[in-house]
Design an enzyme around this catalytic site. Sequence first.
Site: not given
Ligand code: FAD
Length: 493
Positions: A398, A288, A319, A357, A375, A291
């Site tokens: 997005w 993650e 859209w 997420n 989006w 990602w």
């Molecule tokens: P954990 O599951 O604990 O993951 C650890 C870290 O990995 C996160 O803190 C984050 O830095 C990174 N990470 C995890 N999943 C993703 C992912 N899919 N994409 C990129 N990095 C990821 N994340 C943001 O930090 N900022 C945003 O503005 C953002 N906007 C999003 C918009 C949409 C529509 C979607 C679907 C996802 C978005 N995310 C965003 C990604 C993700 O949802 C969040 O990073 C995650 O929910 C953060 O929670 P956590 O720290 O508990 O994640």
Amino acid sequence: MPAPTIVWFRLDLRLADNPALVAACEQGGPVVPVFIWAPEEEAPWQPGGASRWWLHHSLAALERELQARGSRLVIRRVDSSTGQSSLTILQELVADTGAAAVYWNRRYEKEIIERDSSIKSELRGVGREAESFNASLLFEPFEVANLQGKPFQVYTPFWKHCVARAAPPLATPAPNALPAPVDWPKSLPLKELNLLPRIPWDRQFYAAWQPGEQGATAQYNRFVENCLNEYKDARDFPGEATTSRLSPHLHFGEISPRSIWHEIWGMIREQGGAKTLFGAQAEHFLKELVWREFGYHLLYHFPHTDLRPLRPQYENFPWKDPQQAQTELRAWQRGQTGYPIIDAGMRQLWQIGWQHNRVRMITASFLVKDLLISWQEGAKWFWDTLVDADLASNTLGWQWTAGCGADAAPYFRIFNPITQGERFDAAGHYVRQYVPELAQLPDEWLHRPWEAPAGVLSTAGVTLGKTYPHPIVDHSAARTAALAALATISAEK
Ligand code: FAD
């Protein structure tokens, strides 16, 4: 005594593993930590309301950490109406302190890259040293390429490539003390940046978050102790606190991804490798984190994708006109769509500036596929309301959901808000927390209240259309309409 060095803090609000700060300390002279508030220079992505809240508290925490080390944070604000800019403020500070060097950690958004490059050459042009470093990423986008020398556009090979590369440098500890200049340049009190909201919509943020380096470390330790060993299996269930919630801390640079990377790989090795039960769970967490790296890679190499789709055929997607879709957009923003999992997610976002997420994927899919709202509209709302609003990750999320980005979910895969709710919030903890007006509904009907028998609704105190909305669209009809809209463009399927 060597001349002072200015350290310009931006999205690196920590003292541990901060390469610009380390380099400044190595100069051996006084260190002048500076923060400059210049939102206009970030247009069109000036920090939104929730980000400003976080920034205020993170800067306050940084000030405390600096003071504990005999230093200060010099705070300045750009008044662009008088021709000021970050450059002119840095020039002023160089003149006031006699600094020989200005150091900072890099950012990767195109507007910021352009600004920083010009600042670097201006400062160098007048004989000052100006250097930037990497504090935010494991692997910077310009050092990573696929076998053809091109940017990656698919996540799995990107991940494999990152794992096979030489590991990033080890994290460095925070300095115990920072040498102070004889005279400090003038500084604004933090509150004069007016980052906190005038209308107090942020009340619940305080219980949910502890911005700053100490808060980030505490949150990381809590996660590692309580959740890491079942992260992979539990991460998709929004009703349980099973993910790290490190995203805002990572965005503001309060914790170093390098230290996380090394520490968790260390634990995986200690426990017998990635193929063990623990290894698989912990490695998934690092995936993650990668990602996040992938998002930065894409934004750097395809800088137009903050506003435009990576797949050009989506430029023509039909859209809805945002003006005509105002009512639906508002219902989505306010958590009043009549779909409990969507409403819970949008209310969680409003209440604590964060959304799980899995729920981000469901709410985003609902906006673009069920409501046919672009989006870009969704990304703007998230930008303003998320404490972790991050241009790279938000754009990636997005575009992934809309099906128009790199390695995206195909457009024809449309999340069903009812079955997603039933699958990932089967016991209804999440919906009951954020949609309390449905709390008394039995699990069987919680994700589809409009199908519940009248007697069940009345016993649960639910009157559809009054205490909770009817669904604003019918999901199956919306799905058909979305697929028809897709058929109008020549999309890859
Ligand atoms: P954990 O599951 O604990 O993951 C650890 C870290 O990995 C996160 O803190 C984050 O830095 C990174 N990470 C995890 N999943 C993703 C992912 N899919 N994409 C990129 N990095 C990821 N994340 C943001 O930090 N900022 C945003 O503005 C953002 N906007 C999003 C918009 C949409 C529509 C979607 C679907 C996802 C978005 N995310 C965003 C990604 C993700 O949802 C969040 O990073 C995650 O929910 C953060 O929670 P956590 O720290 O508990 O994640």
